[in-house]
Design an enzyme around this catalytic site. Structure first.
Site, mmCIF file in Angstrom:
data_model
loop_
_atom_site.group_PDB
_atom_site.id
_atom_site.type_symbol
_atom_site.label_atom_id
_atom_site.label_comp_id
_atom_site.label_asym_id
_atom_site.label_seq_id
_atom_site.Cartn_x
_atom_site.Cartn_y
_atom_site.Cartn_z
ATOM 1 N N TYR A 149 172.360 -13.825 41.390
ATOM 2 C CA TYR A 149 172.392 -12.881 40.275
ATOM 3 C C TYR A 149 171.060 -12.123 40.164
ATOM 4 O O TYR A 149 171.039 -10.895 40.005
ATOM 5 C CB TYR A 149 172.681 -13.663 38.997
ATOM 6 C CG TYR A 149 172.792 -12.844 37.738
ATOM 7 C CD1 TYR A 149 173.935 -12.098 37.459
ATOM 8 C CD2 TYR A 149 171.773 -12.862 36.792
ATOM 9 C CE1 TYR A 149 174.051 -11.376 36.288
ATOM 10 C CE2 TYR A 149 171.881 -12.145 35.610
ATOM 11 C CZ TYR A 149 173.019 -11.408 35.366
ATOM 12 O OH TYR A 149 173.128 -10.691 34.197
ATOM 13 N N LYS B 72 170.570 -8.108 40.652
ATOM 14 C CA LYS B 72 170.029 -7.280 39.582
ATOM 15 C C LYS B 72 168.756 -6.557 40.018
ATOM 16 O O LYS B 72 168.496 -5.430 39.577
ATOM 17 C CB LYS B 72 169.771 -8.131 38.337
ATOM 18 C CG LYS B 72 171.048 -8.654 37.680
ATOM 19 C CD LYS B 72 172.025 -7.527 37.353
ATOM 20 C CE LYS B 72 173.196 -7.999 36.508
ATOM 21 N NZ LYS B 72 174.152 -6.921 36.198
#
Length: 315
Positions: A176, A180
């Site tokens: 993640y 991002k």
């Protein structure tokens, strides 16, 4: 005489808009006058598991229409290149053009880096980072063609969704956090590439209580006296509305942290210290003499200074 709404005449796509942040953003953009394509793949699991369903997107679209706005629902997986193409084409076919793209769709498959499987890595990178690229690619092609046809700039806005996991680190989310961070790189590259056409691209790092963050904020209770939760997605959506508007024409390639009535502009990383070799090139001993003392009193794993200043590190 009332002022026209700031997004009157504009059409927008919001991905992952069936719940949480995406829903709040779609409702706010509609309230500001935009016609909305509500995209959501509708899977019940926040890890992307379960059967796809059009229900979440359709419910938000109906909520917009019931309030007097214009909205259509789209069931589609933005990580699939052709489904992303169909999403952009739906906006153009329905409203005549696309003006704003808000990329919000994502999933979580958390694991420490030493335990994460290849599929857990690939699936999160695919939905977040590739999903952002896919929709951006087709929206950018649309705006470039319109600009060439008109001989001038068009109104094009991209609002991407990054995270504090990229800014301050998140030990159990290497997939993640990497996705991002990649989204910020995609955003700044896109901002440079499309500026000549009148298009801007910016990214937000929102902090909000949603299905995706229920574990992170489990210990923070919602107010019981009817006040708006400091972690409500409704604190994030006004910034998205502003970035989508003509008023933000000069805001491009920026990264914002937003939550609880606060908006912060994050600077690009700056050089913290610089060392020059006393000879033609460094030796191991010279680097040891220069760098080891510099890091001796610093916390292990220290991250960006911006995260420190904003108080973004997790407990």
């Amino acid at each position: 005489m009332s002022q026209p709404l700031p997004l009157n005449g504009l059409s927008v796509i919001v991905t992952g808009a069936g719940r949480g942040l995406g829903r709040a953003e779609a409702l706010e953009l509609a309230r500001l006058g935009a016609s909305v394509v509500v995209n959501d793949y509708g899977q019940p699991g926040r890890d992307g598991s379960g059967e796809a369903s059009a229900t979440p997107a359709e419910e938000v679209a109906e909520e917009i229409r019931a309030a007097g706005g214009r909205a259509v629902a789209h069931l589609g997986d933005v990580s699939d290149h052709e489904q992303a193409r169909a999403l952009v084409e739906l906006a153009v076919d329905t409203y005549g053009k696309l003006d704003v793209l808000v990329n919000n769709a994502g999933i979580l498959r958390d694991r420490m880096v030493f335990s994460m499987t290849e599929d857990e890595w690939d699936s999160v990178i695919r939905v977040h980072l590739k999903g952002h690229f896919n929709t951006t690619h087709f929206a950018a092609s649309h705006w470039r063609a319109r600009s060439k046809e008109s001989g001038g700039p068009v109104h094009g806005r991209i609002v991407n969704t990054s995270s504090e996991a990229f800014l301050a680190g998140s030990a159990g989310q290497p997939n993640y956090a990497a996705a991002k961070g990649g989204i910020v790189g995609l955003t700044t590259s896109t901002a440079l590439a499309l500026a000549r056409y009148g298009v801007t691209a910016n990214a937000i790092c929102p902090r909000a209580r949603t299905r995706m963050t229920e574990d992170v904020f489990a210990g923070l209770q919602e107010p019981a006296d009817g006040r708006l939760d400091a972690l409500a997605p409704e604190h994030v959506s006004p910034l998205v509305g502003y970035l989508a508007s003509p008023a933000a024409a000069k805001v491009n390639g920026q990264l914002f942290v937003v939550h609880g009535g606060m908006v912060a502009i994050v600077e690009r990383p700056r050089v913290a210290a610089k060392f020059d070799s006393s000879k033609e090139t460094f030796s191991f001993d010279e680097l040891d003499e220069l760098l080891s003392p510099y890091y001796e009193d610093r916390p292990t794993g220290e991250t960006f200074a911006a995260a420190e200043v904003l108080g973004l590190k997790r407990d």
